[in-house]
Design a protein around this motif. Structure first.
Motif, PDB file in Angstrom:
ATOM      1  N   ALA A  42       0.838  -1.206   0.000  1.00 24.97           N
ATOM      2  CA  ALA A  42       0.000   0.000   0.000  1.00 24.97           C
ATOM      3  C   ALA A  42       0.868   1.249   0.000  1.00 24.97           C
ATOM      4  N   TYR A  43       1.936   1.212   0.781  1.00 21.41           N
ATOM      5  CA  TYR A  43       2.859   2.348   0.812  1.00 21.41           C
ATOM      6  C   TYR A  43       3.454   2.581  -0.579  1.00 21.41           C
ATOM      7  N   SER A  44       3.942   1.511  -1.213  1.00 20.72           N
ATOM      8  CA  SER A  44       4.610   1.666  -2.513  1.00 20.72           C
ATOM      9  C   SER A  44       3.640   2.100  -3.605  1.00 20.72           C
ATOM     10  N   GLU A  45       2.358   1.758  -3.450  1.00 20.58           N
ATOM     11  CA  GLU A  45       1.355   2.123  -4.450  1.00 20.58           C
ATOM     12  C   GLU A  45       0.592   3.393  -4.080  1.00 20.58           C
ATOM     13  N   GLY A  46       0.861   3.950  -2.911  1.00 22.29           N
ATOM     14  CA  GLY A  46       0.149   5.148  -2.476  1.00 22.29           C
ATOM     15  C   GLY A  46      -1.322   4.901  -2.181  1.00 22.29           C
ATOM     16  N   ASP A  47      -1.635   3.672  -1.755  1.00 21.27           N
ATOM     17  CA  ASP A  47      -3.026   3.286  -1.486  1.00 21.27           C
ATOM     18  C   ASP A  47      -3.315   3.463   0.008  1.00 21.27           C
ATOM     19  N   ASN A  48      -3.780   4.659   0.358  1.00 24.19           N
ATOM     20  CA  ASN A  48      -4.029   4.980   1.767  1.00 24.19           C
ATOM     21  C   ASN A  48      -5.051   4.058   2.413  1.00 24.19           C
ATOM     22  N   ASP A  49      -6.111   3.709   1.692  1.00 26.30           N
ATOM     23  CA  ASP A  49      -7.162   2.879   2.279  1.00 26.30           C
ATOM     24  C   ASP A  49      -6.645   1.476   2.589  1.00 26.30           C
ATOM     25  N   ALA A  50      -5.912   0.884   1.660  1.00 26.22           N
ATOM     26  CA  ALA A  50      -5.362  -0.454   1.895  1.00 26.22           C
ATOM     27  C   ALA A  50      -4.350  -0.419   3.042  1.00 26.22           C
ATOM     28  N   GLY A  51      -3.567   0.636   3.102  1.00 27.61           N
ATOM     29  CA  GLY A  51      -2.609   0.783   4.196  1.00 27.61           C
ATOM     30  C   GLY A  51      -3.296   0.917   5.537  1.00 27.61           C
ATOM     31  N   HIS A  79      -3.371   5.976  11.448  1.00 29.04           N
ATOM     32  CA  HIS A  79      -3.751   7.382  11.562  1.00 29.04           C
ATOM     33  C   HIS A  79      -3.242   8.173  10.361  1.00 29.04           C
ATOM     34  N   ASN A  80      -1.978   7.960   9.996  1.00 29.89           N
ATOM     35  CA  ASN A  80      -1.414   8.668   8.846  1.00 29.89           C
ATOM     36  C   ASN A  80      -2.133   8.302   7.552  1.00 29.89           C
ATOM     37  N   ALA A  81      -2.421   7.027   7.380  1.00 26.19           N
ATOM     38  CA  ALA A  81      -3.113   6.583   6.164  1.00 26.19           C
ATOM     39  C   ALA A  81      -4.520   7.160   6.107  1.00 26.19           C
ATOM     40  N   LYS A  82      -5.186   7.193   7.248  1.00 27.02           N
ATOM     41  CA  LYS A  82      -6.543   7.756   7.303  1.00 27.02           C
ATOM     42  C   LYS A  82      -6.534   9.241   6.949  1.00 27.02           C
ATOM     43  N   ALA A  83      -5.442   9.915   7.316  1.00 27.43           N
ATOM     44  CA  ALA A  83      -5.303  11.339   7.012  1.00 27.43           C
ATOM     45  C   ALA A  83      -4.791  11.566   5.586  1.00 27.43           C
ATOM     46  N   GLY A  84      -4.594  10.463   4.837  1.00 23.41           N
ATOM     47  CA  GLY A  84      -4.116  10.589   3.462  1.00 23.41           C
ATOM     48  C   GLY A  84      -2.632  10.839   3.359  1.00 23.41           C
ATOM     49  N   GLY A  88       4.361   9.394   3.600  1.00 21.54           N
ATOM     50  CA  GLY A  88       5.437   9.789   4.506  1.00 21.54           C
ATOM     51  C   GLY A  88       5.753   8.760   5.559  1.00 21.54           C
ATOM     52  N   CYS A  89       5.329   7.528   5.364  1.00 18.28           N
ATOM     53  CA  CYS A  89       5.420   6.514   6.421  1.00 18.28           C
ATOM     54  C   CYS A  89       6.520   5.475   6.238  1.00 18.28           C
ATOM     55  N   GLU A  90       7.441   5.682   5.328  1.00 19.63           N
ATOM     56  CA  GLU A  90       8.446   4.640   5.090  1.00 19.63           C
ATOM     57  C   GLU A  90       9.212   4.285   6.360  1.00 19.63           C
ATOM     58  N   GLU A  91       9.688   5.288   7.083  1.00 20.64           N
ATOM     59  CA  GLU A  91      10.440   5.027   8.310  1.00 20.64           C
ATOM     60  C   GLU A  91       9.551   4.358   9.367  1.00 20.64           C
TER      61      GLU A  91
END
Length: 112
Positions: A42-51, A79-84, A88-91
């Motif tokens: 999800a991170y690599s595809e930018g899919d916030n909902d799946a993340g 929380h970050n994914a829900k906020a779209g 920025g979550c790789e780390e």
């Protein structure tokens, strides 16, 4: 010293579940690997909902097994994914993966 698992919570689960405790742990570990993969994808595809969904599932399952630090990290990803803001979550996802490594090691030792 970082506590990766709540020993009292695990002791109580072990007493209640008896022989099924091993099955619970094995199922959790398999599912956690799947959820981590989904979170990374999800991170690599930018899919916030799946993340968000993957982080939410792993958060709850981890809390149920007393992996409170892992649960808290998953909550941050959720929380970050829900906020779209999954981009920025790789780390943070790396921290989730590292913490899962500790949890996996300790749980595997418990059921060995």
């Amino acid at each position: 010293m970082v506590v990766h698992l709540d020993a009292l919570q695990l002791k109580e689960l072990k007493e209640v579940l008896e022989d099924e405790f091993r099955v619970l742990v094995e199922t959790y570990l398999q599912d956690a690997v799947l959820r981590l993969g989904l979170m990374r994808k999800a991170y690599s595809e930018g899919d916030n909902d799946a993340g968000r969904q993957a982080a939410h599932s792993l958060k709850g399952a981890s809390a149920n097994l007393g992996a409170n630090q892992l649960s808290a990290l998953c909550e941050k990803v959720e929380h970050n994914a829900k906020a779209g803001n999954l981009s920025g979550c790789e780390e943070l996802i790396g921290q989730v993966e590292a913490e899962f490594g500790h949890v996996k090691r300790e749980l595997t030792q418990m059921i060995a």
